[in-house]
Motif scaffolding. Structure first.
Motif, PDB file in Angstrom:
ATOM      1  N   GLY A 185       0.920  -1.163   0.011  1.00 14.41           N
ATOM      2  CA  GLY A 185       0.020   0.042  -0.026  1.00 14.41           C
ATOM      3  C   GLY A 185       0.912   1.240  -0.007  1.00 14.41           C
ATOM      4  O   GLY A 185       0.576   2.170  -0.665  1.00 14.41           O
ATOM      5  N   VAL A 186       1.891   1.336   0.802  1.00 13.56           N
ATOM      6  CA  VAL A 186       2.750   2.640   1.067  1.00 13.56           C
ATOM      7  C   VAL A 186       3.352   2.614  -0.473  1.00 13.56           C
ATOM      8  O   VAL A 186       3.562   3.810  -0.872  1.00 13.56           O
ATOM      9  CB  VAL A 186       3.768   2.356   1.980  1.00 13.56           C
ATOM     10  N   GLU A 187       3.934   1.533  -0.993  1.00 12.77           N
ATOM     11  CA  GLU A 187       4.664   1.770  -2.402  1.00 12.77           C
ATOM     12  C   GLU A 187       3.537   2.066  -3.548  1.00 12.77           C
ATOM     13  O   GLU A 187       4.106   3.209  -4.147  1.00 12.77           O
ATOM     14  CB  GLU A 187       5.434   0.525  -2.741  1.00 12.77           C
ATOM     15  N   GLN A 215       1.136   5.211   9.108  1.00 13.59           N
ATOM     16  CA  GLN A 215       1.038   6.232   9.643  1.00 13.59           C
ATOM     17  C   GLN A 215       1.846   7.396   9.126  1.00 13.59           C
ATOM     18  O   GLN A 215       1.552   8.574   9.242  1.00 13.59           O
ATOM     19  CB  GLN A 215       0.812   6.214  11.084  1.00 13.59           C
ATOM     20  N   THR A 216       3.108   6.885   8.627  1.00 13.71           N
ATOM     21  CA  THR A 216       3.857   8.238   8.196  1.00 13.71           C
ATOM     22  C   THR A 216       3.876   8.490   7.043  1.00 13.71           C
ATOM     23  O   THR A 216       4.464   9.843   6.722  1.00 13.71           O
ATOM     24  CB  THR A 216       5.353   7.504   8.700  1.00 13.71           C
ATOM     25  N   ILE A 217       3.371   7.737   6.072  1.00 13.45           N
ATOM     26  CA  ILE A 217       3.472   8.346   4.652  1.00 13.45           C
ATOM     27  C   ILE A 217       2.429   9.368   4.415  1.00 13.45           C
ATOM     28  O   ILE A 217       1.423   9.485   5.382  1.00 13.45           O
ATOM     29  CB  ILE A 217       3.207   6.935   3.587  1.00 13.45           C
ATOM     30  N   LYS A 218       2.545  10.337   3.406  1.00 12.01           N
ATOM     31  CA  LYS A 218       1.572  11.223   3.143  1.00 12.01           C
ATOM     32  C   LYS A 218       0.859  10.881   1.522  1.00 12.01           C
ATOM     33  O   LYS A 218       1.754  11.029   0.543  1.00 12.01           O
ATOM     34  CB  LYS A 218       2.030  12.440   3.263  1.00 12.01           C
ATOM     35  N   ILE A 300      12.556   0.123   6.417  1.00 14.86           N
ATOM     36  CA  ILE A 300      12.199   1.238   7.017  1.00 14.86           C
ATOM     37  C   ILE A 300      11.110   0.916   8.382  1.00 14.86           C
ATOM     38  O   ILE A 300      11.335   1.436   9.371  1.00 14.86           O
ATOM     39  CB  ILE A 300      11.440   2.049   6.091  1.00 14.86           C
ATOM     40  N   GLU A 301      10.300  -0.150   8.127  1.00 11.35           N
ATOM     41  CA  GLU A 301       9.643  -0.629   9.193  1.00 11.35           C
ATOM     42  C   GLU A 301      10.392  -1.086  10.394  1.00 11.35           C
ATOM     43  O   GLU A 301      10.144  -0.896  11.551  1.00 11.35           O
ATOM     44  CB  GLU A 301       8.496  -1.579   8.675  1.00 11.35           C
ATOM     45  N   MET A 302      11.297  -1.883  10.154  1.00 15.99           N
ATOM     46  CA  MET A 302      12.269  -2.539  11.170  1.00 15.99           C
ATOM     47  C   MET A 302      12.788  -1.364  11.640  1.00 15.99           C
ATOM     48  O   MET A 302      12.951  -1.184  13.138  1.00 15.99           O
ATOM     49  CB  MET A 302      13.182  -3.354  10.535  1.00 15.99           C
ATOM     50  N   GLY A 303      13.394  -0.319  10.943  1.00 16.68           N
ATOM     51  CA  GLY A 303      14.034   0.833  11.698  1.00 16.68           C
ATOM     52  C   GLY A 303      13.019   1.634  12.630  1.00 16.68           C
ATOM     53  O   GLY A 303      13.184   2.086  13.712  1.00 16.68           O
ATOM     54  N   ASN A 363       9.736  11.300   2.105  1.00 14.37           N
ATOM     55  CA  ASN A 363       9.163  10.496   1.045  1.00 14.37           C
ATOM     56  C   ASN A 363       8.177   9.485   1.745  1.00 14.37           C
ATOM     57  O   ASN A 363       7.062   9.474   1.439  1.00 14.37           O
ATOM     58  CB  ASN A 363      10.067   9.642   0.141  1.00 14.37           C
ATOM     59  N   PHE A 364       8.582   8.884   2.917  1.00 17.92           N
ATOM     60  CA  PHE A 364       7.806   7.820   3.473  1.00 17.92           C
ATOM     61  C   PHE A 364       7.418   7.887   5.002  1.00 17.92           C
ATOM     62  O   PHE A 364       6.632   7.105   5.400  1.00 17.92           O
ATOM     63  CB  PHE A 364       8.656   6.358   3.338  1.00 17.92           C
TER      64      PHE A 364
END
Length: 375
Positions: A185-187, A215-218, A300-303, A363-364
């Motif tokens: 979805g984010v991609e 929650q962080t993507i726009k 990114i999610e792991m980070g 970006n994300f």
């Protein structure tokens, strides 16, 4: 002290969703004074200290069946986490999610939001859960008497192929899209811009998993809950039931899924559009080639999973282009302390420098501050 052995499929070792199950297992069994040991093969299990059951964290049918068969050969009962227990012919125990109900709610929600033509994006043929949801999508769409065919399913073939670009080339046919998970979805949200597709004006998008990155993507990504941490915790209850009831064939616990509404569906509330169906029982250069895009989203999610509240505040400042001196001043910290934390953030997010991290945040994770209240 007894040991609960956890056999984890290698592909799950790098995914935050399944690692959260492992954290749930650790927390639950600590209360019972049972040691957790992660192994790769059943042959590594020491029968002298093993519990009568072992946990399998997996997603693929072949790997799961091979490991389960070996466990049963040494009289250890498998408890599945991740792979849907009801998709196996054998009697498997484990916490599960009603994936038909999940897909029903996703389709019902998009219909209530005004969608008429919906696509299903990102499933992989070797993933048990993806295949269940694919079939649920086809059956539910037909149950709602909506136009649907296999061409409305945009899949990865053997883990290759760019199904998101394939969908975007045909996206004008659709007004709604269901993604198998939040990474897809984010991609999709990110890459839609290059196809001049405005989300949510042109297309409503919903994912699955309620990952932090959604929650962080726009725009932020609407999604469904998938509480894998709770699934991990429930393995302790399942093991205890099996031990107290040796003649019980299997113990399965079903967790509910709920719609989480965000910007990718115009923040529209979920007001059921249909009654229960009769047949239902219940920046690009940095991220690299599209083939590697999903793996970078996993990074990114792991980070994000390893971030403290202070780390999130630093990320927020980096994304807004604030200098290190200003970030230090805003957070009442020394410049040295900020630089120390930044080095850890570079490592966690696989960024070489502040400029790369800033690009990633913009970006994300432009809404990364949203996560601070949860820490």
């Amino acid at each position: 002290m007894n040991t609960l052995y956890v056999l984890m499929e290698p592909v799950c070792m790098k995914q935050a969703l399944y690692l959260s199950s492992l954290e749930g297992i650790r927390k639950a069994f600590k209360k019972h004074n049972i040691k957790i040991k992660i192994v790769n093969y059943p042959e590594q299990i020491n029968l002298a200290d093993s519990e009568p059951a072992a946990v399998i964290i997996s997603i693929s049918m072949r790997w799961t069946m091979a490991v389960a068969e070996k466990l049963r050969h040494i009289n250890i009962r498998p408890i599945l986490v991740g792979a849907a227990v009801d998709s196996f012919e054998d009697s498997f125990s484990g916490p599960t999610i009603d994936r038909y109900d999940l897909v029903y709610k996703q389709i019902d929600y998009l219909l209530s939001a005004g969608c008429h033509r919906i696509a299903f994006i990102g499933n992989e043929d070797n993933d048990i859960n993806d295949n269940i949801r694919k079939q649920a999508f086809l059956h539910t769409m037909k149950g709602f008497k909506l136009p649907v065919s296999k061409s409305d399913i945009f899949s990865y073939v053997d883990g290759n192929g760019d199904c998101i670009e394939h969908f975007l080339n045909f996206s004008k046919r659709y007004d709604g899209a269901i993604c198998v998970n939040d990474y897809i979805g984010v991609e999709l949200l990110y890459r839609a811009k290059k196809f001049n597709i405005n989300i949510p004006s042109d297309l409503l998008v919903i994912g699955s998993g309620d990952f932090q990155i959604s929650q962080t993507i726009k725009p932020s990504l609407s999604t469904t809950t998938l509480d894998y941490y709770k699934m991990g915790c429930l393995t302790a209850d399942i093991l205890q039931t099996l031990k107290n009831n040796p003649y019980v064939d299997k113990v399965q616990i079903t967790l509910p899924c709920e719609i989480v509404v965000r910007e990718s569906t115009k923040n529209l509330p979920y007001c059921s559009a249909k009654t229960q169906l009769a047949f239902i029982n219940h920046e690009e250069a940095y991220l690299g080639h599209p083939k590697n895009f999903g793996q970078n989203l996993l990074t990114i999610e792991m980070g994000l999973s390893n971030c403290t509240k202070t780390d999130l505040a630093i990320l927020d400042g980096v994304g807004r282009g604030i200098s290190i001196d200003s970030i230090a001043e805003d957070l009442f910290m020394s410049v040295g302390a900020i630089n120390y934390r930044l080095k850890k953030l570079y490592n966690n997010f696989h960024a070489d420098n502040k400029a790369e991290l800033e690009t990633m945040v913009r970006n994300f994770m432009p809404l990364v501050a949203n996560l601070m209240d949860e820490k």
